[in-house]
Design an enzyme around this catalytic site. Structure first.
Site, PDB file in Angstrom:
ATOM      1  N   GLY A  50      84.819  -7.385  82.186  1.00 54.65           N
ATOM      2  CA  GLY A  50      85.437  -8.140  81.960  1.00 54.65           C
ATOM      3  C   GLY A  50      85.159  -8.793  80.575  1.00 54.65           C
ATOM      4  O   GLY A  50      84.684  -8.416  79.261  1.00 54.65           O
ATOM      5  N   ASP A  51      84.980 -10.650  80.363  1.00 58.07           N
ATOM      6  CA  ASP A  51      84.345 -10.836  78.905  1.00 58.07           C
ATOM      7  C   ASP A  51      83.177 -11.375  79.329  1.00 58.07           C
ATOM      8  O   ASP A  51      82.725 -12.589  78.543  1.00 58.07           O
ATOM      9  CB  ASP A  51      85.285 -11.894  79.190  1.00 58.07           C
ATOM     10  CG  ASP A  51      85.762 -13.150  79.667  1.00 58.07           C
ATOM     11  OD1 ASP A  51      85.175 -12.864  80.814  1.00 58.07           O
ATOM     12  OD2 ASP A  51      86.446 -14.117  79.517  1.00 58.07           O
ATOM     13  N   GLU A  52      82.556 -10.810  79.551  1.00 59.14           N
ATOM     14  CA  GLU A  52      80.940 -10.795  79.921  1.00 59.14           C
ATOM     15  C   GLU A  52      80.091  -9.866  79.512  1.00 59.14           C
ATOM     16  O   GLU A  52      79.929  -8.698  79.739  1.00 59.14           O
ATOM     17  CB  GLU A  52      80.768 -11.484  81.478  1.00 59.14           C
ATOM     18  CG  GLU A  52      81.404 -12.357  82.272  1.00 59.14           C
ATOM     19  CD  GLU A  52      80.586 -12.726  83.711  1.00 59.14           C
ATOM     20  OE1 GLU A  52      80.523 -11.618  84.462  1.00 59.14           O
ATOM     21  OE2 GLU A  52      81.257 -13.934  84.247  1.00 59.14           O
TER      22      GLU A  52
END
Length: 354
Positions: A270-272
């Site tokens: 994801g956005d990690e």
């Protein structure tokens, strides 16, 4: 006599045809084996996400027992619900993006105020399904490997009769298969969109770095910086996933250029993201790296005209703050969530274990 002279050529042609058919079958089987292994890896990722969601659900249950005792406990319960929703969203992103026809996660189960009964029912159905998928893929891999072994035995007998011709063909095909194996191995260890190492590659590199650290001088340290993009979901919701993907690719390149070549930048999902710092001297160096990463996000945000994305970063180091290097990523993740709860757009170090 001409019939007898033609017989070896016909036999050689028939043997060559059998060899080609056998090699084609092997190639298809090996390709399918790697495909099934990738499916197993994907199922493993889903099960990991489900386990994290179950842990978050258990924490909600703990807070739920005392949510009305005090304002702090009520706030703790609300934060636990938000974290549960985040974990469910991560799980849903994996499940709903599955290339196979897996049961999808409904959007109604992903909000912080979703029914806990529905959440429990969801968490009760997802793990068994994906375990069954992983087991089925594993059984298929074992069966195909047995088929490959049987075909190899037959081809070995065939190769004995046409050694000179078959050796050249086998060597060429073997090189092709080795290249395919390398491609699949690379794909299994890297994020397909950004090209960064994935979670599996990060942990493998972390094991290697810890082993080198333990074998070297005692005054050396390694660290992990866990990065979460604040406001990124709004980019996908308002500007579309294409712009969101472009943002992730751009910020990934910026992250990679902001650290040393020996350090590892990985996309967790994801956005990690996570950055493995192989060696540093002082906490100030880690703080500088965190500031550079935050600046990368801000610059990318400004260049793309988004205006909403920032970064929260948790920092954990071994062996000074975390005594077990295998907990580095989890400790950095915990520190990152402290930043999020404290207002986001900043960094924090992991709390030293007693």
């Amino acid at each position: 006599m001409s019939r007898f002279r033609r017989a070896p050529a016909m036999l050689a042609s028939a043997s060559l045809l059998c060899l080609l058919v056998g090699l084609l079958y092997l190639a298809l089987q090996i390709r399918t084996i790697f495909s099934d292994q990738l499916k197993q890896e994907y199922a493993g990722l889903v099960l990991e996400a489900a386990e994290r969601a179950e842990s978050a659900r258990a924490m909600v249950g703990v807070w739920q027992l005392h949510s009305g005792d005090s304002q702090a406990q009520t706030q703790g319960y609300l934060h636990a619900r938000i974290e549960l929703a985040d974990r469910l969203n991560s799980l849903a992103a994996l499940v709903n993006a599955s290339p196979s026809a897996a049961p999808r996660v409904p959007a109604s189960a992903l909000t912080p105020d979703a029914s806990l009964t529905g959440t429990d029912a969801l968490l009760a159905t997802i793990p068994p399904y994906w375990r069954a998928q992983r087991d089925a893929d594993g059984a298929d891999v074992r069966l195909r490997i047995a088929h490959v072994a049987n075909v190899l035995i037959a081809l070995a007998a065939l190769l004995f009769g046409m050694l000179l011709t078959a050796l050249g063909m086998y060597a060429k095909r073997n090189r092709q298969l080795a290249g395919e194996s390398h491609e699949f191995e690379y794909a299994a260890l890297h994020d397909p969109m950004t090209g960064l190492p994935n979670r599996r590659k990060l942990f493998a590199t972390l094991d290697e770095a810890a082993a080198n650290l333990q074998a070297g001088p005692t005054d050396r340290n390694i660290a992990v910086l866990y990065v979460d993009l604040d406001g990124f979901k709004q980019v996908n919701d308002t500007l579309g996933h294409r712009v969101g993907d472009e943002f992730l690719i751009a910020v990934s390149h910026a992250f990679r250029e902001s650290v040393r070549n020996v350090d590892v930048v990985a996309r967790i999902g994801g956005d990690e993201f996570a950055v493995l710092v192989r060696e540093y001297s002082t906490a100030y160096e880690l703080a500088e790296i965190a500031q550079r990463l935050i600046a990368c996000v801000v610059e990318t945000d400004e260049q793309m005209g988004v205006g909403v994305v920032r970064a929260s970063i948790g920092i954990a180091s071994y062996p000074d703050l975390v005594s077990d290097y295998q907990r580095l990523v989890a400790a950095a993740d915990d520190a990152m969530y402290r930043v999020k709860r404290g207002g986001k757009n900043g960094y924090a170090f992991a709390v030293q274990a007693d």
